[in-house]
Design a protein around this motif. Structure first.
Motif, short mmCIF file in Angstrom:
data_model
loop_
_atom_site.label_atom_id
_atom_site.label_comp_id
_atom_site.label_asym_id
_atom_site.label_seq_id
_atom_site.Cartn_x
_atom_site.Cartn_y
_atom_site.Cartn_z
N GLY B 88 23.01 12.64 52.19
CA GLY B 88 23.69 11.82 51.22
C GLY B 88 22.60 11.03 50.54
N VAL B 89 22.90 10.82 49.34
CA VAL B 89 21.84 9.72 48.52
C VAL B 89 22.65 8.96 47.98
N THR B 90 22.49 7.67 48.07
CA THR B 90 23.16 6.53 47.38
C THR B 90 22.18 5.42 46.95
N VAL B 91 22.35 4.73 45.86
CA VAL B 91 21.57 3.79 45.39
C VAL B 91 22.40 2.48 45.99
N VAL B 92 21.34 1.40 46.47
CA VAL B 92 22.07 0.45 47.17
C VAL B 92 21.18 -0.92 46.56
N GLU B 93 21.89 -2.20 46.71
CA GLU B 93 20.95 -3.23 46.40
C GLU B 93 20.55 -4.01 47.70
N VAL B 94 19.36 -4.53 47.72
CA VAL B 94 18.76 -5.24 48.95
C VAL B 94 19.38 -6.50 48.71
N THR B 95 19.95 -7.15 49.75
CA THR B 95 20.18 -8.62 49.68
C THR B 95 19.46 -9.29 50.63
N ALA B 96 18.78 -8.62 51.71
CA ALA B 96 18.03 -9.60 52.67
C ALA B 96 17.12 -8.22 53.30
N ILE B 97 16.06 -9.02 53.83
CA ILE B 97 15.08 -8.21 54.66
C ILE B 97 14.78 -9.25 55.82
N GLN B 98 14.97 -8.69 57.04
CA GLN B 98 14.77 -9.38 58.56
C GLN B 98 13.82 -8.38 59.27
N GLY B 99 12.42 -8.59 59.08
CA GLY B 99 11.68 -7.83 59.87
C GLY B 99 11.96 -6.34 59.46
N THR B 100 12.25 -5.51 60.30
CA THR B 100 12.78 -4.03 60.23
C THR B 100 14.31 -3.67 59.56
N ARG B 101 14.83 -4.93 59.52
CA ARG B 101 16.17 -4.83 59.22
C ARG B 101 16.29 -5.10 57.54
N VAL B 102 17.02 -4.34 56.96
CA VAL B 102 17.02 -4.33 55.37
C VAL B 102 18.56 -4.28 55.14
N VAL B 103 19.27 -5.53 54.67
CA VAL B 103 20.53 -5.62 54.49
C VAL B 103 20.77 -5.23 52.92
N VAL B 104 21.88 -4.38 52.88
CA VAL B 104 22.17 -3.74 51.61
C VAL B 104 23.52 -3.91 51.18
N ASN B 105 23.99 -3.86 49.95
CA ASN B 105 25.16 -3.53 49.43
C ASN B 105 25.58 -2.18 48.86
N GLY B 106 26.66 -1.58 49.26
CA GLY B 106 26.85 -0.52 48.21
C GLY B 106 26.59 0.94 48.86
N LEU B 107 26.11 0.95 50.32
CA LEU B 107 26.08 2.20 51.00
C LEU B 107 27.45 2.64 51.57
N ASP B 108 27.76 3.95 51.32
CA ASP B 108 28.89 4.64 51.81
C ASP B 108 28.55 5.19 53.20
N ALA B 109 27.62 5.31 53.69
CA ALA B 109 27.33 5.98 54.91
C ALA B 109 27.92 5.54 56.20
N LEU B 110 28.30 6.36 57.03
CA LEU B 110 28.99 6.07 58.30
C LEU B 110 27.94 5.47 58.96
N ASP B 111 28.42 4.46 60.13
CA ASP B 111 27.80 3.67 61.11
C ASP B 111 27.07 4.78 62.04
N GLY B 112 25.63 4.62 62.43
CA GLY B 112 24.92 5.48 63.05
C GLY B 112 24.32 6.69 62.37
N SER B 113 24.38 6.63 60.89
CA SER B 113 23.90 7.64 60.14
C SER B 113 22.28 7.69 60.22
N PRO B 114 21.58 8.74 60.81
CA PRO B 114 20.01 8.64 60.64
C PRO B 114 19.78 8.58 59.35
N ILE B 115 18.65 7.60 58.99
CA ILE B 115 18.03 7.58 57.74
C ILE B 115 16.86 8.21 57.59
N ILE B 116 16.87 9.04 56.37
CA ILE B 116 15.65 10.11 56.31
C ILE B 116 14.67 9.34 55.49
#
Lengths: 122, 122
Positions: B88-116
């Motif tokens: 899957g390829v989706t463009v998202v907007e970053v709303t916050a960063i906390q260490g290694t957690r990047v919070v984003v809006n607009g991602l349609d991926a299922l929970d647990g999807s591996p990030i490539i």
């Protein structure tokens, strides 16, 4: 089976024709997946940057465009080809289709790059 | 070595927070690659659609959005999740960063999807 390994099967190969023109040579067994792809369409091409080395994949910070005058950034903040998983994503325009050959403009992939996927790009 | 196998190493995992909000949980060893990613940035997220079955990957023609009133098309002409390589390829907007957690809006991926991969999307 609800999960699967991340095993990628190439669906074809890029042939570079000129600086801006490439042919996506799709394997015969995927020809059905091209139904509805037409000249003028915009496609998102996913391909494997096959010339990157294992060392390239370990570089997590680089100078943007290799320009040492620009401060180092993480590869996730850039579109540098250096990245842990060397998957390129480029939007191209279809100019012709001949069977399993899709001729496109605007692909920056090297000759011989394995193609992972084509998606409608609106 | 000038070539390499198409072996993908997940760089993290998607955590779905709400219908529009997700967290990209990047693995510690890739934290350096996030240098320069900031709230407000647009990122292209590449992820593995891990719930697709081997049968789903063999479907080369589908009705767009599963709507049988619409004529069947090849998956390379669509953005259907059914495709030989379920990336899957989706463009998202970053709303916050906390260490290694990047919070984003607009991602349609299922929970647990591996990030490539994450790439700058301008």
């Amino acid at each position: 089976m609800s999960t699967n390994a991340m095993n990628i099967e190439p669906v074809g190969q890029v042939r570079a024709i000129s600086s801006d023109k490439s042919s996506l040579e799709i394997e015969d067994r995927y020809v059905e997946a091209l139904l509805g792809v037409e000249p003028g369409d915009k496609l998102q091409v996913l391909y494997w940057m096959h010339k990157l080395t294992a060392d390239d994949r370990r570089r997590l910070r680089v100078h943007p465009r290799g320009d040492t005058a620009r401060p180092i950034q993480g590869v996730f903040a850039l579109r540098s080809p250096m990245r842990p998983n060397p998957v390129g994503v480029t939007v191209v325009e279809v100019t012709a289709i001949q069977g399993t050959r899709v001729v496109v403009n605007g692909l920056d992939a090297l000759d011989g790059s394995p193609i992972i996927d084509l998606k409608n790009a609106g």
